[in-house]
Enzyme design. Structure first.
Site, mmCIF file in Angstrom:
data_model
loop_
_atom_site.group_PDB
_atom_site.id
_atom_site.type_symbol
_atom_site.label_atom_id
_atom_site.label_comp_id
_atom_site.label_asym_id
_atom_site.label_seq_id
_atom_site.Cartn_x
_atom_site.Cartn_y
_atom_site.Cartn_z
ATOM 1 N N ASP A 85 0.822 -1.206 0.000
ATOM 2 C CA ASP A 85 0.000 0.000 0.000
ATOM 3 C C ASP A 85 0.861 1.262 0.000
ATOM 4 O OD1 ASP A 85 -2.323 1.484 0.061
ATOM 5 O OD2 ASP A 85 -2.547 1.386 2.233
ATOM 6 N N HIS A 102 3.642 3.418 -8.953
ATOM 7 C CA HIS A 102 3.454 1.998 -9.243
ATOM 8 C C HIS A 102 4.742 1.374 -9.795
ATOM 9 C CE1 HIS A 102 -0.702 2.241 -8.224
ATOM 10 N NE2 HIS A 102 -1.040 2.993 -9.247
ATOM 11 N N LEU A 196 10.696 -20.864 -4.218
ATOM 12 C CA LEU A 196 9.783 -19.853 -3.686
ATOM 13 C C LEU A 196 8.532 -19.881 -4.543
ATOM 14 C CD1 LEU A 196 9.165 -17.333 -1.838
ATOM 15 C CD2 LEU A 196 10.073 -15.945 -3.720
#
Length: 309
Positions: A85, A102, A196
């Site tokens: 956020d 972004h 991962l």
């Protein structure tokens, strides 16, 4: 190992931006919540087009990051979830378009992916775009979809070299067809890797996830596959989108930007998750903040309702 670095046209860090302390979940912490001010505004197509060029580096191998002093490998969370956020506010503070925030956020994500891979975390879930985000200005949504495509194109080969599996969860039917194709290709290409597992929530809603699970179970009851008495927590968990992961429930949730809520992310899966709230906006959250969150996690006792002696 190869780098997961995304070379982006980023501004210099604003040294006048104050760095704040971390928040931990406590009864007192709930009184510290403050209203969020959405600072994103509509932008012209020309302005966004000027910022849409994303230069992707295939650069040098990354420096190996040993486990930081003070962190214990055997106590690392298996699954870390992140609500990324603050990209828009980060850009606003610098007088820039939200798209620059972004892009900077994408760089932070790739850094956390690299650290997670090297430090033994098995699953990293990130909230990239919620169902509620479809209400944002179209120009911003279009840029985000383009950014998702650019990152997938530039990073999938690196994920293969690193042994990273990628899965995208959420309502993909709302995504552009070109992005859907890239997601399918990336998921198929990395399906057999296990160092991962990167879960990217796009057009995702925790409520939507639970409702879909209930619908699937209801259909099984209707078709006579199972009886109502067979419905259990385990059965519901099998129908959730995170069932694609070996460890579907996060051990640790990190949220940046100082907001103290989970915003409809992995509602069922977060039942026993440890929560960590950081004041930094997501583009400013990096290795130092990640270490603090992991250190906090390793200092906690996870009781699951039991009384520890």
């Amino acid at each position: 190992m190869q780098s997961l670095h995304l070379a982006l046209p980023l501004p210099f860090y604003n040294t006048l931006t104050p760095q704040k302390h971390k928040h931990f979940l406590s009864p007192d912490a709930r009184t510290n919540t403050r209203p969020i001010h959405r600072l994103l505004g509509a932008k012209t197509d020309i302005a966004v087009k000027q910022e849409e060029t994303i230069a992707v580096s295939t650069g040098d191998s990354p420096k190996t990051e040993p486990l930081p002093e003070g962190l214990r490998g055997e106590l690392m969370p298996r699954h870390v979830a992140v609500i990324m956020d603050g990209n828009g506010r980060w850009a606003q503070l610098r007088g820039q378009m939200a798209s620059m925030g972004h892009q900077a956020g994408a760089r932070s994500l790739l850094e956390i992916v690299q650290l997670s891979c090297q430090w033994g975390i098995k699953v990293l879930s990130v909230f990239a775009f919620s169902c509620d985000n479809w209400t944002r200005p179209k120009v911003e949504i279009d840029f985000l979809m383009s950014l998702f495509e650019s990152v997938l194109k530039s990073e999938t080969d690196k994920f293969v070299r690193e042994g990273i599996r990628i899965s995208v969860i959420g309502d993909s039917s709302r995504l552009p067809q070109s992005l859907q194709r890239l997601i399918n290709e990336a998921e198929e290409t990395t399906r057999n890797f296990s160092k991962l597992h990167l879960l990217v929530a796009v057009s995702y809603s925790g409520k939507y996830d639970v409702v879909n699970a209930c619908k699937s179970i209801a259909c099984q009851v209707k078709d006579g596959v199972i009886e109502p008495e067979d419905i259990s927590e385990s059965l519901i968990e099998q129908e959730l989108e995170t069932n694609c992961s070996e460890f579907p429930s996060p051990d640790l949730l990190i949220r940046t930007s100082g907001e103290l809520r989970i915003s409809n992310f992995l509602l069922w899966q977060l039942a026993y998750t440890e929560l960590f709230f950081a004041e930094e906006l997501w583009p400013d959250f990096g290795k130092t903040g990640f270490i603090e969150a992991l250190t906090s996690y390793q200092q906690r006792q996870r009781r699951y309702g039991r009384r520890l002696t």
